[in-house]
Design a protein around this motif. Structure first.
Motif, mmCIF file in Angstrom:
data_model
loop_
_atom_site.group_PDB
_atom_site.id
_atom_site.type_symbol
_atom_site.label_atom_id
_atom_site.label_comp_id
_atom_site.label_asym_id
_atom_site.label_seq_id
_atom_site.Cartn_x
_atom_site.Cartn_y
_atom_site.Cartn_z
ATOM 1 N N MET A 1 -56.812 -27.953 -21.839
ATOM 2 C CA MET A 1 -57.853 -27.974 -22.874
ATOM 3 C C MET A 1 -59.128 -28.622 -22.352
ATOM 4 S SD MET A 1 -58.757 -27.171 -25.920
ATOM 5 C CE MET A 1 -59.930 -27.613 -27.185
ATOM 6 N N TRP A 2 -58.959 -29.826 -21.736
ATOM 7 C CA TRP A 2 -60.128 -30.519 -21.216
ATOM 8 C C TRP A 2 -60.772 -29.752 -20.069
ATOM 9 C CZ3 TRP A 2 -62.603 -33.869 -23.889
ATOM 10 C CH2 TRP A 2 -61.935 -34.687 -24.800
ATOM 11 N N THR A 3 -59.938 -29.049 -19.304
ATOM 12 C CA THR A 3 -60.486 -28.234 -18.211
ATOM 13 C C THR A 3 -61.357 -27.119 -18.761
ATOM 14 O OG1 THR A 3 -58.520 -28.691 -16.858
ATOM 15 C CG2 THR A 3 -59.897 -26.812 -16.224
ATOM 16 N N PHE A 4 -60.910 -26.506 -19.870
ATOM 17 C CA PHE A 4 -61.679 -25.432 -20.496
ATOM 18 C C PHE A 4 -63.010 -25.965 -21.028
ATOM 19 C CE2 PHE A 4 -62.838 -23.026 -24.346
ATOM 20 C CZ PHE A 4 -62.988 -21.760 -23.790
ATOM 21 N N ILE A 5 -62.961 -27.139 -21.685
ATOM 22 C CA ILE A 5 -64.185 -27.732 -22.206
ATOM 23 C C ILE A 5 -65.129 -28.104 -21.072
ATOM 24 C CG2 ILE A 5 -65.113 -29.722 -23.471
ATOM 25 C CD1 ILE A 5 -62.562 -29.708 -25.153
ATOM 26 N N HIS A 6 -64.567 -28.654 -19.990
ATOM 27 C CA HIS A 6 -65.382 -29.064 -18.849
ATOM 28 C C HIS A 6 -66.092 -27.867 -18.216
ATOM 29 C CE1 HIS A 6 -66.663 -31.516 -15.462
ATOM 30 N NE2 HIS A 6 -66.175 -30.595 -14.640
ATOM 31 N N LYS A 7 -65.425 -26.708 -18.227
ATOM 32 C CA LYS A 7 -66.028 -25.523 -17.635
ATOM 33 C C LYS A 7 -67.322 -25.123 -18.345
ATOM 34 C CE LYS A 7 -61.964 -23.283 -15.610
ATOM 35 N NZ LYS A 7 -61.075 -22.080 -15.644
ATOM 36 N N TRP A 8 -67.392 -25.380 -19.663
ATOM 37 C CA TRP A 8 -68.600 -25.039 -20.408
ATOM 38 C C TRP A 8 -69.796 -25.869 -19.964
ATOM 39 C CZ3 TRP A 8 -69.663 -21.098 -23.711
ATOM 40 C CH2 TRP A 8 -68.591 -20.331 -24.155
ATOM 41 N N GLY A 9 -69.541 -26.949 -19.245
ATOM 42 C CA GLY A 9 -70.631 -27.754 -18.700
ATOM 43 C C GLY A 9 -71.236 -27.164 -17.452
ATOM 44 N N SER A 10 -70.604 -26.133 -16.895
ATOM 45 C CA SER A 10 -71.144 -25.447 -15.724
ATOM 46 C C SER A 10 -72.140 -24.381 -16.166
ATOM 47 C CB SER A 10 -70.008 -24.785 -14.929
ATOM 48 O OG SER A 10 -70.517 -23.854 -14.002
ATOM 49 N N PRO A 11 -73.389 -24.435 -15.684
ATOM 50 C CA PRO A 11 -74.371 -23.416 -16.090
ATOM 51 C C PRO A 11 -73.896 -21.989 -15.822
ATOM 52 C CG PRO A 11 -75.473 -25.212 -14.973
ATOM 53 C CD PRO A 11 -73.991 -25.458 -14.827
ATOM 54 N N LYS A 12 -73.252 -21.766 -14.703
ATOM 55 C CA LYS A 12 -72.781 -20.419 -14.365
ATOM 56 C C LYS A 12 -71.699 -19.971 -15.332
ATOM 57 C CE LYS A 12 -70.842 -17.684 -10.571
ATOM 58 N NZ LYS A 12 -70.386 -17.706 -9.154
ATOM 59 N N TRP A 13 -70.737 -20.852 -15.620
ATOM 60 C CA TRP A 13 -69.653 -20.524 -16.554
ATOM 61 C C TRP A 13 -70.197 -20.308 -17.956
ATOM 62 C CZ3 TRP A 13 -64.442 -19.540 -16.455
ATOM 63 C CH2 TRP A 13 -63.741 -19.662 -17.655
ATOM 64 N N PHE A 14 -71.078 -21.193 -18.404
ATOM 65 C CA PHE A 14 -71.654 -21.077 -19.734
ATOM 66 C C PHE A 14 -72.407 -19.762 -19.878
ATOM 67 C CE2 PHE A 14 -74.846 -21.506 -22.982
ATOM 68 C CZ PHE A 14 -74.255 -22.279 -23.969
ATOM 69 N N TYR A 15 -73.174 -19.399 -18.861
ATOM 70 C CA TYR A 15 -73.953 -18.161 -18.917
ATOM 71 C C TYR A 15 -73.042 -16.953 -19.061
ATOM 72 C CZ TYR A 15 -77.570 -14.756 -17.791
ATOM 73 O OH TYR A 15 -78.445 -13.699 -17.853
ATOM 74 N N ALA A 16 -71.938 -16.946 -18.319
ATOM 75 C CA ALA A 16 -71.026 -15.800 -18.357
ATOM 76 C C ALA A 16 -70.253 -15.736 -19.665
ATOM 77 C CB ALA A 16 -70.069 -15.880 -17.167
ATOM 78 N N MET A 17 -69.720 -16.860 -20.118
ATOM 79 C CA MET A 17 -68.878 -16.862 -21.316
ATOM 80 C C MET A 17 -69.695 -16.665 -22.590
ATOM 81 S SD MET A 17 -65.834 -17.042 -20.256
ATOM 82 C CE MET A 17 -65.034 -17.320 -21.837
ATOM 83 N N SER A 18 -70.895 -17.230 -22.634
ATOM 84 C CA SER A 18 -71.724 -17.077 -23.827
ATOM 85 C C SER A 18 -72.160 -15.632 -24.023
ATOM 86 C CB SER A 18 -72.946 -17.990 -23.746
ATOM 87 O OG SER A 18 -73.736 -17.693 -22.607
ATOM 88 N N PHE A 83 -75.443 -35.511 -22.575
ATOM 89 C CA PHE A 83 -76.300 -35.483 -21.389
ATOM 90 C C PHE A 83 -76.511 -36.885 -20.819
ATOM 91 C CE2 PHE A 83 -80.774 -36.013 -19.927
ATOM 92 C CZ PHE A 83 -80.648 -35.371 -18.704
ATOM 93 N N MET A 84 -76.776 -37.858 -21.683
ATOM 94 C CA MET A 84 -77.053 -39.212 -21.212
ATOM 95 C C MET A 84 -75.816 -39.882 -20.629
ATOM 96 S SD MET A 84 -80.297 -39.944 -21.661
ATOM 97 C CE MET A 84 -80.476 -41.722 -21.841
ATOM 98 N N VAL A 85 -74.638 -39.620 -21.212
ATOM 99 C CA VAL A 85 -73.424 -40.298 -20.766
ATOM 100 C C VAL A 85 -72.777 -39.584 -19.587
ATOM 101 C CG1 VAL A 85 -71.096 -41.014 -21.440
ATOM 102 C CG2 VAL A 85 -73.001 -41.280 -23.044
ATOM 103 N N TRP A 86 -72.623 -38.257 -19.691
ATOM 104 C CA TRP A 86 -71.903 -37.508 -18.666
ATOM 105 C C TRP A 86 -72.812 -36.675 -17.752
ATOM 106 C CZ3 TRP A 86 -69.700 -37.730 -23.717
ATOM 107 C CH2 TRP A 86 -68.535 -38.479 -23.789
ATOM 108 N N LYS A 87 -74.107 -36.735 -17.979
ATOM 109 C CA LYS A 87 -75.085 -36.041 -17.117
ATOM 110 C C LYS A 87 -74.834 -34.537 -17.025
ATOM 111 C CE LYS A 87 -76.537 -40.167 -16.235
ATOM 112 N NZ LYS A 87 -77.724 -40.695 -16.955
ATOM 113 N N ILE A 88 -74.400 -33.931 -18.122
ATOM 114 C CA ILE A 88 -74.143 -32.497 -18.144
ATOM 115 C C ILE A 88 -75.441 -31.754 -18.444
ATOM 116 C CG2 ILE A 88 -72.884 -30.642 -19.310
ATOM 117 C CD1 ILE A 88 -70.606 -32.580 -19.757
ATOM 118 N N LYS A 89 -75.899 -30.960 -17.497
ATOM 119 C CA LYS A 89 -77.207 -30.305 -17.619
ATOM 120 C C LYS A 89 -77.259 -29.299 -18.766
ATOM 121 C CE LYS A 89 -77.284 -28.826 -13.386
ATOM 122 N NZ LYS A 89 -77.763 -28.103 -12.166
#
Length: 248
Positions: A1-18, A83-89
């Motif tokens: 579950m956490w791996t799936f959520i973490h993947k959404w923090g990747s710009p490439k993954w987010f772009y493809a899945m969205s 963004f401030m805590v985990w630096k997720i772009k």
């Protein structure tokens, strides 16, 4: 579950899945808004208890816009915290695109409320607690937008805007409970989780449909604009360059 959520923090993954989710969000939101608009304007009965007549129908724009304006700010503050805590772009990109939409929804809520106030209160504006706190919300949105462009460094602007969003979220409970804490002409909440709506079912059901449609529109628009923001910020990355070449 956490791996799936973490993947959404990747710009490439987010772009493809969205890209897969976005069309469904557009379809559902537009269907709900169209249904709610026709239902509320053409088939909902005229209001008779408070003497508003057909002027009450502005509720089908005013209430969804007001709900959404507050939800957008909370979402923006949450994305800023991530963004401030985990630096997720991607979180910062989402917060960036939410701010203008939130400002527009706040303005729509204020303007529609002012129009509704003429037949109800006999005036366009009063320094009512609910109205004043909503006006402050508009200024907070504008402040967040201004801060992002006030620094030469994008990171500095993002951090300053994130801090303002996180601090400004304190205004949301003030908006919500203003009708309970202070004397106000504004009516109490239209929907609550603890009691049945005071409106007849044939009035509040189309309103609920409109609220859901507005939220769906927000999700679809945020996904679309975040994808555009990803392309703008990641334009020098290899995967974006390959994507542009494939599109050609």
């Amino acid at each position: 579950m956490w791996t799936f959520i973490h993947k959404w923090g990747s710009p490439k993954w987010f772009y493809a899945m969205s890209a897969r989710v976005q069309p469904w969000c557009w379809a559902v939101s537009l269907l709900l808004i169209a249904t709610g608009t026709v239902w509320g304007l053409a088939f909902a009965p005229t209001e008779v208890n408070q003497g508003q007549g057909d002027s009450f129908r502005i509720i089908y724009v005013h209430v969804p816009a007001a709900f959404l304006a507050q939800s957008v700010f909370v979402s923006m503050a949450a994305a800023s915290l991530v963004f401030m805590v985990w630096k997720i772009k991607v979180a910062d990109m989402a917060a960036t695109v939410m701010a203008p939409f939130g400002a527009v929804m706040t303005f729509v809520a204020l303007f529609s409320g002012a129009v509704w106030g003429v037949p109800t209160w006999g005036t366009w504006w009063m320094w009512d607690a609910r109205l004043t706190s909503m006006l402050i919300l508009l200024f907070l949105f504008l402040g967040v937008i201004a801060l992002r462009g006030a620094f030469a460094s994008r990171d500095s602007g993002s951090k300053a805007a994130s801090v303002l969003a996180m601090v400004g979220v304190i205004n949301i409970p003030i908006i919500k409970y203003s009708v309970d804490w202070w004397f106000t002409l504004h009516q109490p909440a239209t929907f609550t989780l603890t009691s049945r709506p005071a409106m007849p079912t044939e009035m509040w059901l189309p309103l609920l449909v409109m609220v859901l449609g507005f939220y769906g529109f927000f999700i679809a628009l945020t996904l679309m604009r975040t994808r555009n923001e990803i392309l703008r910020r990641e334009m020098n990355k290899r995967w974006v360059i390959d994507l542009i070449r494939e599109a050609r």
